[in-house]
Scaffold this active site. Structure first.
Site, PDB file in Angstrom:
ATOM      1  N   ALA A 115       0.846  -1.198   0.000  1.00 32.81           N
ATOM      2  CA  ALA A 115       0.000   0.000   0.000  1.00 32.81           C
ATOM      3  C   ALA A 115       0.874   1.237   0.000  1.00 32.81           C
ATOM      4  O   ALA A 115       0.506   2.286   0.522  1.00 32.81           O
ATOM      5  CB  ALA A 115      -0.943   0.009   1.200  1.00 32.81           C
ATOM      6  N   SER A 116       2.085   1.099  -0.571  1.00 36.27           N
ATOM      7  CA  SER A 116       3.006   2.223  -0.704  1.00 36.27           C
ATOM      8  C   SER A 116       3.261   2.881   0.651  1.00 36.27           C
ATOM      9  O   SER A 116       3.631   2.214   1.607  1.00 36.27           O
ATOM     10  CB  SER A 116       2.481   3.212  -1.746  1.00 36.27           C
ATOM     11  OG  SER A 116       3.440   4.180  -2.052  1.00 36.27           O
ATOM     12  N   HIS A 117       3.012   4.187   0.760  1.00 36.88           N
ATOM     13  CA  HIS A 117       3.345   4.938   1.959  1.00 36.88           C
ATOM     14  C   HIS A 117       2.182   5.063   2.933  1.00 36.88           C
ATOM     15  O   HIS A 117       2.308   5.759   3.948  1.00 36.88           O
ATOM     16  CB  HIS A 117       3.787   6.354   1.564  1.00 36.88           C
ATOM     17  CG  HIS A 117       2.685   7.131   0.909  1.00 36.88           C
ATOM     18  ND1 HIS A 117       2.349   6.943  -0.413  1.00 36.88           N
ATOM     19  CD2 HIS A 117       1.816   8.057   1.388  1.00 36.88           C
ATOM     20  CE1 HIS A 117       1.339   7.738  -0.718  1.00 36.88           C
ATOM     21  NE2 HIS A 117       0.992   8.427   0.348  1.00 36.88           N
TER      22      HIS A 117
END
Length: 495
Positions: A115-117
């Protein structure tokens, strides 16, 4: 959680949801069962696309706490459909795409759990074929299928562990050696990495050290899905402060910071100045324009006028497009197809894709390019800070996000933008910027703020972001004051 909510997980070309409890008022929206069904539906979709009964698919994950369980579910969905599955463990998003090009693995597709960052309790799914990441139309089709698909166990499915990151890192090392014609092009330099406890910690030991760099002072390399030190986001002020402080403390020649899944990055010069946002685009553009003179550079809509001047000063063309990394990438692909040579598509967020790298959203590749340039400068005795002396940065920059408190936020937002266009045209010293592909961009003259502003709609949320830059101290406030008069007629907008 009922399976009919699978389609609500779509966020553009990404699949994202809340994967664990722990934050008050939030409930789980992405489960193992959903992930298994999505992987199964992806398999059925790709089989139909390729006209085959059996696929080879790689599965990887970042360091999130829920990553292992969701990756296991994805593997189960793929194995259940009779496929050969390579479980790559902790990996990066760019590496997972590269499994489709690796001559040994030769995967038909890949799944990355990330979920990336986003906060620690989120997770998501990225899907790849040999053609790259899927577009939102493909994602919508697969998720719709996952809601109703009947899963069954088919013979022939097999899962095996596959440590792909060492091979991926070795390929990066060889690329830098080939480009620099040196075995140890980073010898005598100190370069430190901040992985933010995401998946990019391998870069220090498996890439930089084999190339001769001293990496002492690198930090947060160990994967930890609690992200205890800072948000793994190259745009976050706290994250930049962490790597900047480390560069200064350890007297490093260069710093590197990745996001969680390494599809974004930023670099820090030896003085502790972040080369991110407009600066990182300028850095990569300058390298590519030296190799491909006259190339078009596609960026998102919030890049500065200083970046335009920098690119044009190097003989390039700046095509300012829309926010959204897939929008930027797809626009670059479209321009190339129409005969406009375009070698870089990059957002200010750090998402960047290069033609020679399959237009893959790849932070590690951008850093690889930066390291090749660093090695050349280091050999000449020049610091990396010399490289961007021609880039004009604004004196001030700000972003304000207005929440829309109206039932039909899209219609309301469109009305606000249309009214702002008319308002801007009537202001003394203001002029509309054309061509413009997103929102309303205004050039503000020397006596009217000495800069620019952009009002646009968020891609997915009931929000109107307003970006302002000025070349004079106090200019942003001057522009904001003019805009505040306009906003008085829209009480539904809240700061």
């Amino acid at each position: 959680m009922n399976i009919e909510n699978i389609t609500s997980l779509q966020n553009g070309s990404d699949i994202r949801g809340i994967a664990m409890e722990g934050v008050k008022g939030e409930h789980v929206t992405l489960t193992q069962d959903m992930t298994m069904k999505i992987a199964y539906a992806f398999s059925a979709w790709l089989k139909a696309k390729l006209g085959t009964d059996r696929l080879a698919v790689a599965v990887g994950r970042d360091s999130r706490l829920t990553g292992q369980h969701l990756a296991q579910a994805a593997c189960m969905g793929l194995v259940s459909d009779g496929n050969q599955v390579y479980d790559c463990g902790i990996a990066t998003t760019p590496a997972m795409f590269m499994t489709t090009l690796d001559p040994e693995m030769n995967c038909d597709g890949a799944i990355m759990i990330t979920a990336s960052h986003l906060p620690f309790n989120r997770n998501g799914i990225k899907l790849f074929t040999k053609e790259g990441g899927l577009n939102k139309e493909d994602i919508a089709e697969i998720l719709a299928s996952a809601e109703t698909i009947a899963t069954e166990f088919k013979a022939g499915g097999k899962r095996e562990d596959y440590a792909f990151i060492p091979k991926y890192a070795a390929n990066i090392v060889k690329m830098i050696q080939d480009k620099t014609q040196m075995e140890k092009p980073l010898a005598g330099s100190k370069i430190i990495v901040d992985a933010g406890n995401g998946a990019g910690g391998f870069f220090a030991k498996l890439v930089l050290e084999p190339l001769g760099a001293d990496t002492e002072g690198s930090q947060f390399l160990e994967p930890d899905g609690n992200f205890p030190n800072h948000i793994p986001n190259p745009e976050d002020a706290g994250a930049i402060e962490a790597i900047t402080s480390a560069v200064i403390k350890h007297k490093a020649d260069m710093g590197i910071i990745f996001d969680t899944d390494v599809d974004r990055a930023a670099i820090i010069d030896e003085q502790g100045h972040a080369i991110n946002r407009n600066g990182f685009i300028a850095f990569i553009a300058s390298i590519l324009l030296a190799e491909y003179p006259g190339s078009t550079i596609v960026t998102d809509s919030v890049t500065s006028t200083g970046l335009t001047e920098y690119i044009e000063g190097l003989g390039g063309k700046h095509h300012r497009f829309k926010r959204g990394y897939k929008n930027v990438i797809n626009e670059a692909i479209r321009l190339n197809a129409e005969g406009t040579e375009t070698h870089l598509a990059m957002e200010t967020s750090g998402h960047g894709a290069i033609k020679e790298n399959y237009f893959l959203d790849d932070g590690a590749y951008l850093v690889t390019m930066a390291l090749i340039k660093f090695a050349q400068l280091h050999k000449e005795g020049k610091p990396i800070s010399d490289f961007l002396k021609g880039l004009k940065e604004p004196a001030e920059a700000t972003e304000v996000r207005y929440h829309i408190e109206a039932p039909d936020f899209k219609t309301f937002g469109a009305g606000v933008l249309e009214a702002f266009k008319k308002y801007a045209e009537a202001q003394e010293g203001w002029s509309l910027v054309e061509p413009n592909y997103e929102g309303i961009r205004v050039a503000c003259g020397d006596d009217a703020g000495k800069g620019w502003c952009l009002m646009r709609m968020s891609l997915h949320d009931p929000i109107i972001p307003l970006n302002i830059e000025s070349d004079e101290v106090g200019g942003c406030g001057k522009i904001q004051k003019i805009i505040d008069k306009f906003l008085k007629d829209f009480p539904e907008l809240k700061r």
